[in-house]
Design a protein around this motif. Structure first.
Motif, PDB file in Angstrom:
ATOM      1  N   SER A 135      38.204   2.087  -0.873  1.00 54.86           N
ATOM      2  CA  SER A 135      39.524   2.228  -1.499  1.00 54.86           C
ATOM      3  C   SER A 135      40.257   3.444  -0.938  1.00 54.86           C
ATOM      4  N   GLY A 136      39.532   4.524  -0.718  1.00 58.07           N
ATOM      5  CA  GLY A 136      40.144   5.698  -0.103  1.00 58.07           C
ATOM      6  C   GLY A 136      40.545   5.448   1.331  1.00 58.07           C
ATOM      7  N   GLU A 137      39.742   4.694   2.068  1.00 58.61           N
ATOM      8  CA  GLU A 137      40.077   4.361   3.459  1.00 58.61           C
ATOM      9  C   GLU A 137      41.322   3.495   3.519  1.00 58.61           C
ATOM     10  N   VAL A 138      41.436   2.540   2.613  1.00 59.83           N
ATOM     11  CA  VAL A 138      42.626   1.693   2.572  1.00 59.83           C
ATOM     12  C   VAL A 138      43.862   2.532   2.250  1.00 59.83           C
ATOM     13  N   ALA A 139      43.724   3.454   1.309  1.00 60.78           N
ATOM     14  CA  ALA A 139      44.861   4.322   0.966  1.00 60.78           C
ATOM     15  C   ALA A 139      45.267   5.186   2.155  1.00 60.78           C
ATOM     16  N   ARG A 140      44.288   5.692   2.902  1.00 59.50           N
ATOM     17  CA  ARG A 140      44.603   6.513   4.069  1.00 59.50           C
ATOM     18  C   ARG A 140      45.333   5.709   5.141  1.00 59.50           C
ATOM     19  N   LEU A 141      44.850   4.497   5.411  1.00 59.41           N
ATOM     20  CA  LEU A 141      45.493   3.659   6.416  1.00 59.41           C
ATOM     21  C   LEU A 141      46.930   3.318   6.018  1.00 59.41           C
ATOM     22  N   ARG A 142      47.130   3.021   4.752  1.00 58.78           N
ATOM     23  CA  ARG A 142      48.485   2.679   4.314  1.00 58.78           C
ATOM     24  C   ARG A 142      49.410   3.897   4.340  1.00 58.78           C
ATOM     25  N   LYS A 143      48.868   5.063   4.063  1.00 55.11           N
ATOM     26  CA  LYS A 143      49.670   6.281   4.145  1.00 55.11           C
ATOM     27  C   LYS A 143      50.121   6.535   5.580  1.00 55.11           C
ATOM     28  N   GLU A 144      49.197   6.386   6.537  1.00 56.47           N
ATOM     29  CA  GLU A 144      49.576   6.557   7.937  1.00 56.47           C
ATOM     30  C   GLU A 144      50.551   5.470   8.379  1.00 56.47           C
ATOM     31  N   SER A 145      50.357   4.241   7.857  1.00 60.79           N
ATOM     32  CA  SER A 145      51.278   3.168   8.195  1.00 60.79           C
ATOM     33  C   SER A 145      52.690   3.481   7.702  1.00 60.79           C
ATOM     34  N   ARG A 146      52.820   3.989   6.470  1.00 63.98           N
ATOM     35  CA  ARG A 146      54.143   4.358   5.949  1.00 63.98           C
ATOM     36  C   ARG A 146      54.754   5.479   6.776  1.00 63.98           C
ATOM     37  N   HIS A 147      53.915   6.427   7.218  1.00 63.25           N
ATOM     38  CA  HIS A 147      54.425   7.530   8.033  1.00 63.25           C
ATOM     39  C   HIS A 147      55.053   7.015   9.323  1.00 63.25           C
ATOM     40  N   TYR A 148      54.340   6.143  10.029  1.00 68.87           N
ATOM     41  CA  TYR A 148      54.887   5.617  11.280  1.00 68.87           C
ATOM     42  C   TYR A 148      56.058   4.681  11.039  1.00 68.87           C
ATOM     43  N   ARG A 149      56.055   3.947   9.908  1.00 73.00           N
ATOM     44  CA  ARG A 149      57.183   3.088   9.602  1.00 73.00           C
ATOM     45  C   ARG A 149      58.443   3.924   9.357  1.00 73.00           C
ATOM     46  N   ARG A 150      58.295   5.018   8.605  1.00 71.45           N
ATOM     47  CA  ARG A 150      59.452   5.894   8.378  1.00 71.45           C
ATOM     48  C   ARG A 150      59.934   6.522   9.683  1.00 71.45           C
ATOM     49  N   MET A 151      58.980   6.917  10.551  1.00 70.95           N
ATOM     50  CA  MET A 151      59.368   7.477  11.840  1.00 70.95           C
ATOM     51  C   MET A 151      60.152   6.458  12.654  1.00 70.95           C
ATOM     52  N   HIS A 152      59.679   5.209  12.648  1.00 73.18           N
ATOM     53  CA  HIS A 152      60.376   4.156  13.391  1.00 73.18           C
ATOM     54  C   HIS A 152      61.777   3.931  12.827  1.00 73.18           C
ATOM     55  N   LEU A 153      61.901   3.873  11.501  1.00 75.34           N
ATOM     56  CA  LEU A 153      63.221   3.656  10.902  1.00 75.34           C
ATOM     57  C   LEU A 153      64.159   4.813  11.189  1.00 75.34           C
ATOM     58  N   ALA A 154      63.635   6.054  11.121  1.00 73.26           N
ATOM     59  CA  ALA A 154      64.478   7.216  11.420  1.00 73.26           C
ATOM     60  C   ALA A 154      64.967   7.179  12.864  1.00 73.26           C
ATOM     61  N   MET A 155      64.083   6.821  13.788  1.00 77.85           N
ATOM     62  CA  MET A 155      64.491   6.726  15.189  1.00 77.85           C
ATOM     63  C   MET A 155      65.551   5.644  15.383  1.00 77.85           C
ATOM     64  N   GLN A 156      65.367   4.506  14.714  1.00 74.51           N
ATOM     65  CA  GLN A 156      66.326   3.417  14.863  1.00 74.51           C
ATOM     66  C   GLN A 156      67.700   3.799  14.317  1.00 74.51           C
ATOM     67  N   TRP A 157      67.721   4.459  13.163  1.00 74.27           N
ATOM     68  CA  TRP A 157      69.005   4.865  12.602  1.00 74.27           C
ATOM     69  C   TRP A 157      69.691   5.912  13.468  1.00 74.27           C
ATOM     70  N   LEU A 158      68.900   6.839  14.029  1.00 75.17           N
ATOM     71  CA  LEU A 158      69.492   7.808  14.950  1.00 75.17           C
ATOM     72  C   LEU A 158      70.059   7.130  16.191  1.00 75.17           C
TER      73      LEU A 158
END
Length: 271
Positions: A135-158
Motif C-alpha cells: 500500500s505504501g509502494e502504491v502511494a509512492r508510485l502515485r505521488k511520483e506520477s502526480r508530480h510528473y503529470r503536474r510538470m507536464h501540464l505546467a510545461m504545456q501551459w507555458l
C-alpha cells in the motif's frame, strides 16, 4: 522481540541519515555565509567605481548593501557560536565531520544486516509483511506520477502561453523593433521548455508510474479477496505468487525508467 530489535536498528539508521543532512546544511551555512559577504562587497565596490565614482552613492544603495552585509555577518557570528561554543547547544553534531557520521551510518547499516540475518523470520512471514508494504509502494508510485503529470501540464501551459504571446506581440508591434527583447525572451522560453519536455519526458514517466501503481493495487486487491490468481488453497503459495508478480512489475517499471533516461537512438536499440 525480533521485530522490536529490527525497528530499533531502522530508527537508528533513519536518525543518522537525518543528522547527516542537518550537518551538511550546517557546514554549508557555516562556511558559505562568510564567503557570501565577499561578492556582496565586490558588487558594492563595483557599483561605486563604475556608476558613482565621482558622486556620492545613493543612500538606498548603501542601505541595501550595508544591511545585506550586516545580516550575513550576524548570521555568520551566530553560526560560529553554535559551532564552537557549548553555551547554546542547538547543534547536535557540532565539531563533528560529516565523514564521521557517514562511518556511523555504515556501521549501523552493517549491524542491521547482521541482526536481520541472525533473526530472519520464516519466508511466509516475510511474504505477508511484503504484501502489507505494498500500500505504501502504491502511494509512492502515485505521488511520483502526480508530480510528473503536474510538470507536464505546467510545461504545456507555458508552451501555450509562450507561443500565443509570440504571435500576439509580433502582431501588436509591426515592425517588432520595440518588442524585440520580449520576442527573444519568449522564443528562448519556448525552446527551452520544448527541449526539457523532450528530454525529461514527464508525460511518459507519469503514465508508467500510474500504470505500475494500478497493476500492483489490482494484485493486492486480488490477494486480499482471495480471487484468481490468488485463490490457491495454501496461503503460502498465494503470498509467494504475489511477491513474485509484484517484483516483476517493479522490474518492468525500472526498465521503462532506464529506457526513458537513454537517448532516442539508444531506446531504439533497446527496443
Amino acid at each position: 522481540m525480533v521485530t522490536d530489535a529490527l525497528i530499533e536498528h531502522r530508527r537508528e539508521i533513519a536518525d543518522l541519515k537525518q543528522r547527516i543532512k542537518n550537518r551538511r546544511l550546517q557546514m554549508i551555512g557555516l562556511y558559505g555565509t562568510p564567503i557570501a559577504v565577499v561578492p556582496v562587497l565586490l558588487a558594492w565596490a563595483g557599483l561605486k567605481v563604475f556608476r558613482w565614482l565621482h558622486v556620492d552613492t545613493p543612500g538606498a544603495i548603501n542601505g541595501i548593501f550595508g544591511g545585506t552585509v550586516f545580516v550575513l555577518g550576524a548570521l555568520s557570528a551566530a553560526q560560529m557560536l553554535m559551532e564552537f561554543s557549548s553555551l547554546w547547544g542547538l547543534w547536535e553534531d557540532r565539531k563533528t565531520p560529516v565523514r564521521e557520521l557517514r562511518l556511523e551510518l555504515s556501521l549501523a547499516e552493517e549491524r542491521h544486516i547482521l541482526e536481520a540475518r541472525r533473526r530472519t523470520p520464516p519466508p511466509m512471514d516475510r511474504q505477508a509483511s511484503y504484501g502489507e508494504r505494498m500500500s505504501g509502494e502504491v502511494a509512492r508510485l502515485r505521488k511520483e506520477s502526480r508530480h510528473y503529470r503536474r510538470m507536464h501540464l505546467a510545461m504545456q501551459w507555458l508552451l501555450f502561453f509562450g507561443s500565443a504571446s509570440i504571435s500576439a506581440v509580433t502582431a501588436w508591434y509591426d515592425p517588432p523593433q520595440p518588442a524585440k527583447g520580449i520576442l527573444i525572451a519568449l522564443g528562448f522560453t519556448v525552446t527551452v521548455i520544448t527541449a526539457a519536455a523532450g528530454y525529461f519526458k514527464p508525460r511518459e514517466r507519469s503514465f508508467n508510474l500510474q500504470q505500475t501503481a494500478d497493476n500492483i493495487e489490482q494484485h493486492s486487491t486480488a490477494l486480499e479477496l482471495g480471487i484468481a490468481p490468488y485463490n490457491l488453497i495454501e496461503e503460502g503459495r498465494n503470498l509467494e505468487l504475489f511477491a513474485t508478480t509484484v517484483e516483476g512489475l517493479r522490474a518492468e517499471q525500472r526498465m521503462r525508467e532506464q529506457q526513458l533516461d537513454q537517448p532516442q537512438q539508444g531506446q531504439q536499440q533497446v527496443i
